[in-house]
Design an enzyme around this catalytic site. Structure first.
Site, PDB file in Angstrom:
ATOM      1  N   CYS A  12     -48.595 -18.747 -41.610  1.00 43.77           N
ATOM      2  CA  CYS A  12     -49.072 -19.090 -40.267  1.00 43.77           C
ATOM      3  C   CYS A  12     -47.975 -18.811 -39.250  1.00 43.77           C
ATOM      4  CB  CYS A  12     -49.498 -20.552 -40.194  1.00 43.77           C
ATOM      5  SG  CYS A  12     -48.112 -21.709 -40.362  1.00 43.77           S
ATOM      6  N   CYS A  15     -44.618 -20.414 -39.705  1.00 38.02           N
ATOM      7  CA  CYS A  15     -43.740 -19.729 -40.661  1.00 38.02           C
ATOM      8  C   CYS A  15     -42.924 -18.657 -39.955  1.00 38.02           C
ATOM      9  CB  CYS A  15     -44.565 -19.097 -41.780  1.00 38.02           C
ATOM     10  SG  CYS A  15     -45.585 -20.234 -42.738  1.00 38.02           S
ATOM     11  N   ASP A 441     -46.860  12.658 -10.872  1.00 38.51           N
ATOM     12  CA  ASP A 441     -46.120  13.898 -10.667  1.00 38.51           C
ATOM     13  C   ASP A 441     -47.125  15.051 -10.696  1.00 38.51           C
ATOM     14  OD1 ASP A 441     -43.722  15.595 -10.584  1.00 38.51           O
ATOM     15  OD2 ASP A 441     -44.337  16.172 -12.607  1.00 38.51           O
ATOM     16  N   ASP A 640     -44.176  14.239 -16.774  1.00 38.94           N
ATOM     17  CA  ASP A 640     -44.133  15.031 -18.000  1.00 38.94           C
ATOM     18  C   ASP A 640     -42.981  14.644 -18.907  1.00 38.94           C
ATOM     19  OD1 ASP A 640     -41.946  16.096 -16.752  1.00 38.94           O
ATOM     20  OD2 ASP A 640     -42.869  18.021 -16.284  1.00 38.94           O
ATOM     21  N   ASP A 644     -38.686  13.904 -15.050  1.00 37.27           N
ATOM     22  CA  ASP A 644     -39.163  12.652 -14.472  1.00 37.27           C
ATOM     23  C   ASP A 644     -38.542  11.430 -15.150  1.00 37.27           C
ATOM     24  OD1 ASP A 644     -40.949  14.042 -12.767  1.00 37.27           O
ATOM     25  OD2 ASP A 644     -42.356  14.249 -14.425  1.00 37.27           O
TER      26      ASP A 644
END
Length: 859
Positions: A12, A15, A441, A640, A644
């Protein structure tokens, strides 16, 4: 250093939270993240301060098992065979539990529904025998589900109780109390105390202990089966890995395991086969199905020099490739790693759930103790108080709370990968739903990223002659605009004429003697420098193209302008729809470009974008993003991923488009495998749907516990005499986890935005006749072509091996690469009809064989 470990024994969120705390407390550990679903842990640590052994020891001290993962194997830990074994083991436990539970219920509650009991347990005098039979029927259920006790009490004694501890304490209390009652019944029987005998005979809770264990196991079985589906995306990617490769060694094909392929090996791939590793085609061609990697359903034609992605499938053709990236460096391995890491990471919204889950179980134990004490003080008796405490322990469900976020993240990232959208982390998945501004862009994002011919205006010559002149001049040039013209004219079937005395003037154009005639191609500066005048019509067309953001190139022969080619970086087919879709999502769209204002305005107008920032240098893009953020905008930058990078890193969410095989762009938060802006729309939509799903899960988990715990504690007992039986509490607890996981699985029905293809239209404007001051068609036609004219004729080629439209497309492409030839090819009839200047049969045969097929005859 960063390393991944497998962690066993977790059941769970408590844990996973305890494991994270234990490892995170080690000196030198900067970050520890546990994926409960996959059973993995990512640890970032200083190897000079702590080692692998220390990390493993910390996990084991917390009560769990740990082992470092094999660095050479990026496969998920929870493999299908392991998951099948776990489900099979749980199914066995369920069958055994419910068989004994059914018999137990007959003995414990049969008389209430009119079922007779066997004589040896019937009547008050046999109460001890009845209680003993119930105990004996409960013990097999306890035995097959003993892991709840071993795990639960171990974590309880270590001071870090988990969900198993609640089950162990709840069912164990019912079991121990039942044994206590069993002895009391024995004492009462021996003493002849009928009142005590009757009282204790109704205080047995063996069926509650058995029912709790059986229902919890049943719930965990459904939960595990549902959770297994959350990892189907990674499993599907794993299944794409070819097991063998056909490698050329010593001039012969050798079948080797894919793990034995080395960089530089030559690999043979035939139609229908999967590509074993990433590489480049050195011989042949094929139509490649890349849908499993990029999500693009249309096969892509590949030929010599083109890159090939591992795990893609050759639909037709034959080629030899050179291995470039193998093992964990392949695109598929990187995608699997990204999806795994995104699923293992935590979204910011998960922090609240983690904090609550970390303290949830101890708080529940305290609430259960207080509940029992309050009812004892109120005088309701030990049995009633114990029942209320057990109900509180059993109904409490940190599992639902802990699963609310990770299952949705895992399904969301898996669905994204299936559609070619890779989220680098859960944080990126969450942050994307918050954005209100998108910066696009231009080059390579909304446009194709390379120039193409958009318009052709012949001025006094036949279009065929103009194309022939353009191809003859530009094929010797290396300029990108020349490449666009060469590609266009070859597609139109133009013939190459002899070009000599070639020269290029930088920034102006080119000139050469074509078939003995001085010809040139370039911009207006070149025309002015050589004393050539533009007619009013030519000037008008050039001005119009320039206003539309296109580059007009003028062609001249015999000092006369004979035509204009307009070249531009055209908008991608889906960009216009993508911009509309982004706007419809309530996002402000801004176009960012280094082009001049005229070109930028033309593109923006075509796309319907109002905000344009033009003439921006690559290093200034980051500043634009910063300015938007200063205005209070949450910005997503779509670029791209090359120049950038600073802007992608600065943005709240950086989206790299058209990454192709380079999926590990460190500056981007989201990677789009296809060069399609519409995928950015799908990324935003998927992010929003995932976050909505997470909120629903968290609401359900919190609401369930807020209502369930007080109800189990008995808040409605005094006014309405309504209580919650521990058996129903166990069923409700199991159902809550199943509901959360099932709700997350609804994300698998996410559908990508439909694409409406829009193809760029090339306008060929034919002139009605010679214009004053321009050259007439006959003046250029008198120049004899150097390519030998062949007899105009039609020939039918019978071809073997074509199976689909892609096959016939390859054959058509190779045949029409022959100058002066046009072809109609059908895979259904197995024939190709060629017309025009048809060469000899040997040339036609060579063209068909180059496409990967066999000629069986001519007609």
């Amino acid at each position: 250093m960063k390393k991944q470990f497998t962690v066993g024994g977790m059941s769970c969120a408590s844990c996973s939270s305890h494991v994270e705390k234990s490892v995170g407390a080690l000196p030198g550990v900067s970050k520890a993240q546990v994926n409960l679903l996959a059973g993995t842990m990512n640890v970032e640590y200083d190897e000079n301060a702590v080692g692998v052994e220390g990390i493993v020891a910390a996990v084991e001290h917390a009560g769990y098992t740990a082992a470092p993962r094999d660095e050479q194997n990026s496969a998920p830990v929870a493999t299908a065979p392991q998951a099948d074994d776990e489900l099979k083991e749980m199914k066995t436990r369920i069958i055994v539990s419910f068989i004994f539970l059914a018999v137990l219920m007959v003995f414990s509650m049969g008389p209430m529904v009119g079922l007779p009991l066997p004589a040896f347990v019937a009547g008050p005098e046999n109460a001890f025998a009845l209680a003993l039979v119930q105990l004996l029927l409960t013990l097999p259920i306890v035995f097959v589900n003993r892991k709840y006790y071993t795990n639960g009490f171990k974590t309880l004694f270590r001071g870090a109780p988990t969900m198993d501890a609640l089950i162990a304490v709840g069912s164990g209390a019912a079991l121990v109390y039942g044994v206590y009652v069993l002895f009391q019944i024995g004492y009462a029987t021996a003493a002849g105390d009928t009142h005590a005998l009757h009282t204790y005979a109704h205080d047995l809770y063996f069926e509650s202990a058995g029912m709790i264990l059986a229902l919890v196991t049943l719930g965990k079985f459904f939960e595990a089966r549902a959770k297994r589906k959350t990892g189907e995306a990674i499993a599907a990617l794993m299944d794409l890995r070819p097991q063998t490769a056909q490698v050329l060694r010593g001039g012969e094909e050798v079948t080797v395991p894919v793990d034995d392929v080395r960089v530089g090996d030559l690999i043979v791939v035939r139609g229908g086969q999967s590509v074993p590793v990433d590489g480049e085609i050195t011989e042949g061609r094929a139509a490649m199905d890349e849908s499993a990697i990029t999500g693009e359903s249309i096969p892509v034609d590949k030929t010599v020099g083109d890159s090939i992605i591992g795990a893609t499938v050759s639909k037709s053709g034959y080629f030899v490739m050179k291995a470039a990236r193998v093992g964990d460096d392949t695109t598929l391995s990187q995608i699997i790693r990204l999806v795994e890491e995104a699923g293992a990471s935590k979204a910011p919204i998960a922090k609240l759930a983690d904090k609550v889950a970390g303290i949830f179980v101890p708080v529940v134990l305290v609430i259960a103790a207080i509940t029992a004490a309050v009812w004892l003080i109120a005088g309701e008796g030990g049995a009633f108080a114990l029942t209320r405490a057990i109900a509180v322990l059993v109904i409490s469900c940190p599992c639902a709370l802990g699963l609310a976020t990770p299952v949705a993240v895992m399904v969301g990232t898996g669905v994204g990968a299936k559609n070619g959208v890779l989220f680098q982390s859960a944080e990126a998945l969450e942050n994307l739903h918050r954005i209100d501004s998108v910066i696009l862009d231009k080059t390579g994002t909304v446009t194709e990223g390379r120039p193409v011919v958009t318009d052709v205006v012949p001025l006094g010559v036949d279009p065929e002659d103009l194309n022939s002149l353009a191809l003859s001049l530009e094929e010797k040039s290396e300029h990108p605009l020349a490449d666009a013209i060469v590609r266009y004219t070859r597609t139109e079937g133009a013939r190459v004429r002899e070009a000599t005395d070639f020269s290029a003037a930088e920034g102006q154009g080119v000139s050469a003697m074509v078939s003995g005639v001085r010809c040139m191609a370039g911009n207006r500066r070149m025309l002015l420098k050589n004393g050539l005048a533009l007619s009013p019509k030519a000037k008008q067309a050039g001005d119009r193209f320039a206003a539309e953001g296109k580059t007009p190139l003028f062609f001249a022969a015999n000092r006369q302008v004979v035509g204009i080619f307009a070249v531009a970086d055209v908008v991608k087919p889906t960009s216009q729809d993508a911009v509309k879709a982004l706007s419809s999502l309530g996002l402000e769209v801004t176009l960012l470009t280094g082009d001049n204002q005229v070109t930028a305005g033309a593109i923006a107008s075509q796309l319907g974008i109002k905000n344009v920032v033009a003439e921006v240098l690559p290093q200034d893009k980051e500043r634009i993003v910063r300015e938007k953020q200063a205005e209070g905008k949450r910005v997503a930058m779509v670029g791209d991923g090359i120049n950038d990078a600073p802007a992608l890193a600065r943005a709240d969410v950086g989206v790299a488009i058209g990454a192709g095989t380079d999926v590990a762009i460190s500056s981007a938060d989201v990677v789009l495998m296809k060069s399609d802006l519409m995928d950015a729309v799908d990324a935003v939509r998927l992010s929003r749907q995932t976050m909505r799903n997470i909120r629903q899960n968290l609401f359900w988990a919190f609401f369930y516990n807020v209502i369930g715990i007080p109800l189990a504690a008995g808040v409605l007992w005094v006014p309405l005499r309504l209580g919650l039986n521990p058996m129903f509490a166990a069923a409700a607890m199991s159902l809550s986890s199943v509901c959360v996981v099932s709700n997350a699985l609804r994300l698998k029905f996410f559908k990508a935005t439909p694409r409406v293809a829009r193809k760029a239209v090339v306008a060929a404007v034919a002139d009605t006749g010679p214009v004053s001051g321009e050259i007439a068609p006959r003046d250029f036609a008198v120049d004899a072509p150097t390519v030998k004219e062949e007899t105009k004729m039609t020939k039918t080629i019978r071809i073997e091996g074509m199976m689909c439209a892609h096959c016939s497309g390859h054959v058509k492409q190779e045949l029409e690469a022959i100058p002066g030839v046009s072809a109609v090819v059908s895979h259904e009839t197995g024939e190709a009809i060629v017309q025009g200047a048809v060469p000899d049969e040997a040339t036609l045969t060579a063209a068909v064989e180059k496409a990967g097929y066999k000629v069986v005859g001519f007609a």
